[in-house]
Motif scaffolding. Sequence first.
Motif, PDB file in Angstrom:
ATOM      1  N   GLY A 214       0.811  -1.210   0.000  1.00 47.53           N
ATOM      2  CA  GLY A 214       0.000   0.000   0.000  1.00 47.53           C
ATOM      3  C   GLY A 214       0.844   1.259   0.000  1.00 47.53           C
ATOM      4  O   GLY A 214       2.060   1.220   0.219  1.00 47.53           O
ATOM      5  N   CYS A 215       0.206   2.402  -0.223  1.00 49.43           N
ATOM      6  CA  CYS A 215       0.901   3.680  -0.196  1.00 49.43           C
ATOM      7  C   CYS A 215       1.083   4.107   1.255  1.00 49.43           C
ATOM      8  O   CYS A 215       0.114   4.340   1.969  1.00 49.43           O
ATOM      9  CB  CYS A 215       0.108   4.741  -0.948  1.00 49.43           C
ATOM     10  N   ILE A 216       2.345   4.211   1.691  1.00 51.99           N
ATOM     11  CA  ILE A 216       2.605   4.524   3.092  1.00 51.99           C
ATOM     12  C   ILE A 216       2.819   6.017   3.300  1.00 51.99           C
ATOM     13  O   ILE A 216       3.131   6.461   4.398  1.00 51.99           O
ATOM     14  CB  ILE A 216       3.822   3.740   3.620  1.00 51.99           C
ATOM     15  N   GLY A 217       2.686   6.779   2.252  1.00 48.98           N
ATOM     16  CA  GLY A 217       2.785   8.227   2.383  1.00 48.98           C
ATOM     17  C   GLY A 217       4.188   8.716   2.630  1.00 48.98           C
ATOM     18  O   GLY A 217       4.396   9.692   3.350  1.00 48.98           O
ATOM     19  N   CYS A 218       5.209   8.067   2.036  1.00 49.33           N
ATOM     20  CA  CYS A 218       6.593   8.456   2.264  1.00 49.33           C
ATOM     21  C   CYS A 218       6.996   9.660   1.423  1.00 49.33           C
ATOM     22  O   CYS A 218       8.028  10.279   1.684  1.00 49.33           O
ATOM     23  CB  CYS A 218       7.528   7.289   1.966  1.00 49.33           C
ATOM     24  N   LYS A 219       6.221   9.996   0.427  1.00 45.49           N
ATOM     25  CA  LYS A 219       6.434  11.159  -0.446  1.00 45.49           C
ATOM     26  C   LYS A 219       7.693  11.059  -1.302  1.00 45.49           C
ATOM     27  O   LYS A 219       8.139  12.066  -1.857  1.00 45.49           O
ATOM     28  CB  LYS A 219       6.496  12.457   0.367  1.00 45.49           C
ATOM     29  N   ILE A 220       8.283   9.878  -1.394  1.00 41.05           N
ATOM     30  CA  ILE A 220       9.468   9.747  -2.247  1.00 41.05           C
ATOM     31  C   ILE A 220       9.108  10.074  -3.695  1.00 41.05           C
ATOM     32  O   ILE A 220       9.851  10.729  -4.409  1.00 41.05           O
ATOM     33  CB  ILE A 220      10.062   8.318  -2.122  1.00 41.05           C
TER      34      ILE A 220
END
Lengths: 270, 191
Positions: A214-220
Motif C-alpha cells: 500500500g501507499c505509506i505516504g513516504c512522499k518519495i
Amino acid sequence: MTSIIYPVITLGGLGISFGILLSIASKVFEVPVDPRVEELQRALPGANCGACGYPGCAGLANALAAGDAPVNACAVGGQAVADRVADILGKKSEDVEKEVAVVLCQGDCDKAKNKYIYEGIQDCRIASRLSDGQKACSYGCTGCGTCYNVCPFDAIEMVNGIAVIDRDKCTACKKCIEVCPKKIIELVPYDNHAIVKCKSEDAGKVVRGNCSIGCIGCKICVKNCPEDAFTFENNLARINYEKCTNCMTCVEKCPTKCIVNPVNEESLVN
Amino acid sequence: MGSIFTILVSTIFVNNYVFAKFLGICPFLGVSSKMETSTGMGVAVTFVTTLASIVTFIIQKYILDVLGLEYLQTIVFILVIAALVQFVEMAIKKISPTLYNALGVYLPLITTNCIVLGVAILNIQEKYTLIETIFSAVGASLGFFLALVLMAGLREKMETADIPEALSGFPITLIATGLMSIAFAGFAGLV
C-alpha cells in the motif's frame, strides 16, 4: 354447418376490416424515419451497455442523427466507431482519448491481511457492509467479484483475491465503477504508464501493518518526480495524468511498489 | 340522468377499477413514476377504453347477439382492443414522439390492460344502453386516470423522501397503493 361458418365469417370479417382500417391509418400517421439512424445503429457496437448515457445503442443512434450527441459519444467503440459515425453524419471526428478502468488496489490474499474470514454472500456490496469487508485495510478490494460479474466485456479477472482489469479488453463503459462499493475503480488514460494502485488514506504505519503493497505516504514519489505531477493529500499520493510523461522515476523509486506500470503489470503480479 | 351520474360516481370512486377491482395494476405501477407520462397514459387509456366500449357494444348487439355467437365475446373484444391500441400507438407516434418514447413498452401493453377488456365485458353484463356504456367507460378510465395521477404525485414526493433501502422503489409503491385503496374504501356506500 352454420355453427362453424358464422363464427369464422364473423371473426375473419372483423379481422380483415380492422386490418384494412389499420393499414389506412398507418399511411395517414406515417412518421418519416431518418435513414441514417439504421446505418448508425449498425456502426455502433451493439453492446447496449449504456456508457454513453443513452438507453442502448438505438437511443444513441437517434441522438446522433438528431445532432444531440458528439460523434465520439460511444466510449466502447473508440476511434474506429467514431470515424464511421462521423462518415455517416458527414462530420469530422475528433481524436478520442482512450481510457481504461483500473482497480486501484493490489492487496491480494498474500499481501493484505484479513480482519476475519468472510463466508457470506459473495457480493462486494454485501461483504463491505460487515465492518468494511474482511480485509484489514478498509479501503481495499473486497474481492468478491461484483465487478467481475457486472462487466459486459469479460475484461475483469479475479486473481488471488483482487480484481484485475485487462486494459486491452476494457472499453471504459464504467459499469464496474458504478457497482464497486469501495470506489477503488477509476478511469485512467490508456497511454499513462504510472499508476498509484492504492486508495488507502490511513497513516503510513497503519497501512504497513495491513498490507505490504500500500501507499505509506513516504512522499518519495512527490520529491523525485521531475514533472511535479504528484499531489499528496490524506496520506495518499495521486498522479496528475496530464502532467505525467511516463518517465517511470516514481515506479522505480516507490519503496512499497504500489506505483506500477500497467503495461508490464502481468510480470509484476506473477 | 340520475342513473348516468350514479354510474360516473360509482366507476370513478366507489368501484374504482384500480383500488376496488384491482384491474390494470401493471400499467398503474409501471407508468406512475412521473406526472407527465402518467397523464399521457391516462389520456391514451381513456381514449382506448371509451372507443373500445362503443365498438364492442355495437359488435355485441348487432353481430354476436344476432348470430348467437356470445361465446366469441372475449376473443372478438380482444381483437377490437388490439386494433385500437395499434391505432392509438400510430397516432401518438405522429402527434407526440416525446410521449411515445416516455410511454415506451407500456403503450402496446394497453392491449393487455385488463381495465379495457374488463369495462367492455362488464358493460355487456350490466345490460347498459349505449349512452350508459359510454359513461361507464369514461368513468372507469377517469378512475384509472385519477389513480395514476394521485400515485404519480406521491411517487414524485417519495423520490426525495428518506425511505429504507429495502423498501424503496416498488415495495413502497405497493404499500402506498394498499393504503390508497383503503382510503378509497371510504367511498363505499356512497352509491
